[in-house]
Design an enzyme around this catalytic site. Sequence first.
Site, short mmCIF file in Angstrom:
data_model
loop_
_atom_site.label_atom_id
_atom_site.label_comp_id
_atom_site.label_asym_id
_atom_site.label_seq_id
_atom_site.Cartn_x
_atom_site.Cartn_y
_atom_site.Cartn_z
N GLU A 250 0.76 -1.26 0.02
CA GLU A 250 0.13 0.70 -0.02
C GLU A 250 1.02 0.85 0.03
O GLU A 250 2.01 1.22 0.81
CB GLU A 250 -0.97 0.25 1.18
N GLU B 27 -9.94 5.51 6.45
CA GLU B 27 -10.10 5.02 7.76
C GLU B 27 -10.25 5.20 9.26
O GLU B 27 -9.49 6.45 9.62
CB GLU B 27 -8.75 4.25 6.96
#
EC number: 3.2.1.8
Length: 276
Positions: free
Chosen positions: A114, A200
Site C-alpha cells: 500500500e 480509514e
Amino acid sequence: MFSFSTAFFASTLAAGILASPAAAPSALTKRNTPNSSGTNNGFFYQFWDDGSSGTTTYTNGPAGEYSVNWQNVGDFTAGKGWSQAEPRNISFSGSVNCGGNFYLAVYTWSTQGENYILEDYGTYNPCSGGTSKGSLYSDGSEYQVCLVDRGNNYLQNWSVRQNKRTSGTVTTANHYNYYQSQGMNHNPLSSAVYQIVSTEGYGSSGSADITVSEASPSTSSSASTTSSTSPATTSSSSGTGASQWGQCGGIGWNGPTTCVSPYTCQQINPYYYQCL
C-alpha cells in the site's frame, strides 16, 4: 445516493471490552477483496471493513463526494477516486470528526502493498513503528516518509504530512518519485488496483464527509511544469535550505531549491532532486 453498511458484534464488544486505540495499528490486517466497489458519478469507489466489530455505513454522494459513519469499528477503509493509479494532482475537501484513530490519505492498494500519502490523522503516527526513509517537502508542508512491514513481505509506504489538513491538493508524483529514489518500489502504480482519497478508522468511532476531484497542473501548489533552475549541487549556509534527504528541485517542484550546509542538491531523476 446509495449506501453500504456493515454490522459486526464480536464477543469482546458484547462484554464491553474493546482493544485500546493505541494498540489498534498492530492488529491491522492485510487488505483483501473489498466488501464493495464500483463506479459512481464518474468516480471509482471502494468500501472495505475487516468485520471484527462495530458498524460502518458508507454513502456515495454527487460527483466525487462521499460520507462514512462508524461506531466502535475494528478497521475499515472507504473513499472515492480512480480505478487506475496515476501520478495525479488530487484535490480534496471536507471534514473528519473522530476523537480517536483515523487516517485521511491518498491511498493505493495492491496485493503487494500500500501507499499512503497521509494528510490528516488522529492519535497514532504510523511512522512511529516504521523504518525512516527521510522526508520531503511538497504542497506547503514537510512529509515524514517511512516504510512499514506488515509481515509476510507485505509493505506500506507512508508520507505523513506534518501540517495536518482536511482540504487541499496533493501532487502525488512528488511522493511516488521519492519512493522510487529510496528503493521503495515494491508497490508500483502499475500494480495498484485503485487510487482513492480514503477515510480509514480503526478502534474508534467517528464520521467524515469528503469530496474528491482531479486538479489541473495550474491549480496545484506544486505542479509547475518547469524544472528547477538551481544547479544540481547548490548548498546554503544560512539554514534556509532543505535538510538532509529533503527534496530540492525537479519537474513540478516549487519548494526549497538549496540545501543546508554541508549537503548539496543532487538530481535523482528529472522529477526529483535531493539533498545529499
